[in-house]
Design a protein around this motif. Sequence first.
Motif, PDB file in Angstrom:
ATOM      1  N   ILE A 151      -9.771   1.379  -6.205  1.00 53.09           N
ATOM      2  CA  ILE A 151      -8.344   1.630  -6.000  1.00 53.09           C
ATOM      3  C   ILE A 151      -7.507   0.743  -6.916  1.00 53.09           C
ATOM      4  CG2 ILE A 151      -6.442   1.416  -4.349  1.00 53.09           C
ATOM      5  CD1 ILE A 151      -8.360   2.364  -2.196  1.00 53.09           C
ATOM      6  N   HIS A 152      -7.869  -0.514  -7.030  1.00 53.44           N
ATOM      7  CA  HIS A 152      -7.109  -1.431  -7.881  1.00 53.44           C
ATOM      8  C   HIS A 152      -7.120  -0.999  -9.345  1.00 53.44           C
ATOM      9  CE1 HIS A 152      -7.099  -5.158  -5.004  1.00 53.44           C
ATOM     10  NE2 HIS A 152      -6.501  -4.102  -4.509  1.00 53.44           N
TER      11      HIS A 152
ATOM     12  N   LEU B  54      -6.512   0.152   3.044  1.00 51.08           N
ATOM     13  CA  LEU B  54      -6.487  -0.704   1.862  1.00 51.08           C
ATOM     14  C   LEU B  54      -6.097  -2.144   2.182  1.00 51.08           C
ATOM     15  CD1 LEU B  54      -6.753  -1.137  -1.144  1.00 51.08           C
ATOM     16  CD2 LEU B  54      -4.392  -0.317  -1.417  1.00 51.08           C
TER      17      LEU B  54
ATOM     18  N   TRP C 207       1.779   2.053  -3.520  1.00 54.24           N
ATOM     19  CA  TRP C 207       0.660   2.756  -4.157  1.00 54.24           C
ATOM     20  C   TRP C 207       0.700   4.244  -3.825  1.00 54.24           C
ATOM     21  CZ3 TRP C 207      -4.403   3.734  -1.390  1.00 54.24           C
ATOM     22  CH2 TRP C 207      -5.262   4.489  -2.201  1.00 54.24           C
TER      23      TRP C 207
ATOM     24  N   ALA D 233      -4.256  -8.702  -4.944  1.00 57.79           N
ATOM     25  CA  ALA D 233      -4.768  -7.811  -5.998  1.00 57.79           C
ATOM     26  C   ALA D 233      -5.494  -8.606  -7.058  1.00 57.79           C
ATOM     27  CB  ALA D 233      -3.611  -7.027  -6.612  1.00 57.79           C
TER      28      ALA D 233
ATOM     29  N   ARG E 157       0.826  -1.215   0.000  1.00 52.70           N
ATOM     30  CA  ARG E 157       0.000   0.000   0.000  1.00 52.70           C
ATOM     31  C   ARG E 157       0.856   1.260   0.000  1.00 52.70           C
ATOM     32  NH1 ARG E 157      -2.699  -0.863   6.020  1.00 52.70           N
ATOM     33  NH2 ARG E 157      -0.764  -1.186   7.146  1.00 52.70           N
TER      34      ARG E 157
ATOM     35  N   GLU F 236       1.186   7.343  -6.433  1.00 50.55           N
ATOM     36  CA  GLU F 236       0.190   8.412  -6.547  1.00 50.55           C
ATOM     37  C   GLU F 236       0.850   9.781  -6.422  1.00 50.55           C
ATOM     38  OE1 GLU F 236      -2.968   8.466  -7.222  1.00 50.55           O
ATOM     39  OE2 GLU F 236      -3.818   6.484  -6.781  1.00 50.55           O
TER      40      GLU F 236
ATOM     41  N   GLU G 255      -8.510  -5.149   1.125  1.00 47.68           N
ATOM     42  CA  GLU G 255      -8.219  -5.898  -0.103  1.00 47.68           C
ATOM     43  C   GLU G 255      -7.906  -7.365   0.211  1.00 47.68           C
ATOM     44  OE1 GLU G 255      -4.942  -4.313  -2.333  1.00 47.68           O
ATOM     45  OE2 GLU G 255      -3.561  -4.405  -0.648  1.00 47.68           O
TER      46      GLU G 255
ATOM     47  N   TYR H 199      -1.942   2.467  -8.772  1.00 45.17           N
ATOM     48  CA  TYR H 199      -1.935   1.169  -8.111  1.00 45.17           C
ATOM     49  C   TYR H 199      -1.352   0.104  -9.027  1.00 45.17           C
ATOM     50  CZ  TYR H 199      -3.329  -2.804  -5.300  1.00 45.17           C
ATOM     51  OH  TYR H 199      -3.297  -3.946  -4.545  1.00 45.17           O
ATOM     52  N   GLN H 200      -1.695   0.177 -10.296  1.00 42.80           N
ATOM     53  CA  GLN H 200      -1.165  -0.792 -11.254  1.00 42.80           C
ATOM     54  C   GLN H 200       0.354  -0.655 -11.389  1.00 42.80           C
ATOM     55  OE1 GLN H 200      -2.925  -3.287 -12.715  1.00 42.80           O
ATOM     56  NE2 GLN H 200      -4.591  -2.595 -11.382  1.00 42.80           N
TER      57      GLN H 200
ATOM     58  N   ARG I 226      -6.905   2.096 -10.347  1.00 47.46           N
ATOM     59  CA  ARG I 226      -6.155   3.342 -10.529  1.00 47.46           C
ATOM     60  C   ARG I 226      -4.798   3.051 -11.174  1.00 47.46           C
ATOM     61  NH1 ARG I 226      -8.217   7.707  -7.237  1.00 47.46           N
ATOM     62  NH2 ARG I 226      -6.155   8.692  -7.111  1.00 47.46           N
TER      63      ARG I 226
END
Length: 220
Positions: A201-202, A176, A17, A220, A14, A21, A180, A207-208, A204
């Motif tokens: 979120i997954h 998260l 991620w 995931a 997380r 971002e 998840e 996140y990828q 986004r």
Amino acid sequence: MLTIHHLNNSRSQRLLWLLEELNVEYKLEKYQRDAKTGLAPVELKAVHPLGRSPVLTTENVSLAESGAIVEYVVRHYGNGAFAVPEEESSYQQYLFWLHFAEGSLMPPRVAMLVFSKAKQKVPALLRPLAKKILDGIMDAYYKPNLIQSLKFTESHLQNHAWFAGTEPTGADVQMLFPLETLVAMGQADDYPAIKAWVKKIHDRPAYQRALEKGGEYDYA
């Protein structure tokens, strides 16, 4: 430069991620769980005495605990994104969910997972007795607390796009991992708002990108 010491299938995903971002430049040091015990390798103790992940390091900082790392990164590198909300009610929600994730939600989830594994390791002759005892403990305490927490979380997400305010914050980062994992383990059928939030979120791009960099991740 920031360095994230990342353990596969762990809470540190997380943080990747969050960093993606925020478009923060960082170095990634990867570690693998022990194949037999599932625990972090001893090499992590050279990074932090607890020997766990995640750990964030710089020339002057060695910081463990996901929540502490989230707050540090957002404060020093956020540039207004994923920031602590200024509006008072949103700020209160931020504080609550930031600490609820590990303070109330994760402990019963971890306990139930440990108990489930423990039942499988008991000698076959003693397994019925062990199952009765461990199931009794889970049903009397951990399971009711977990269900209560999940119902409360579901209710919040039915009426809010994010956990604190109109944009994602550090509270969403913290929430998260427990949610998840719940979805990935097929335990979220009664919680459609939680499932939708995790999927959001997954999906986004950040996140990828974090998945591509972090490597193997079962949730995931």
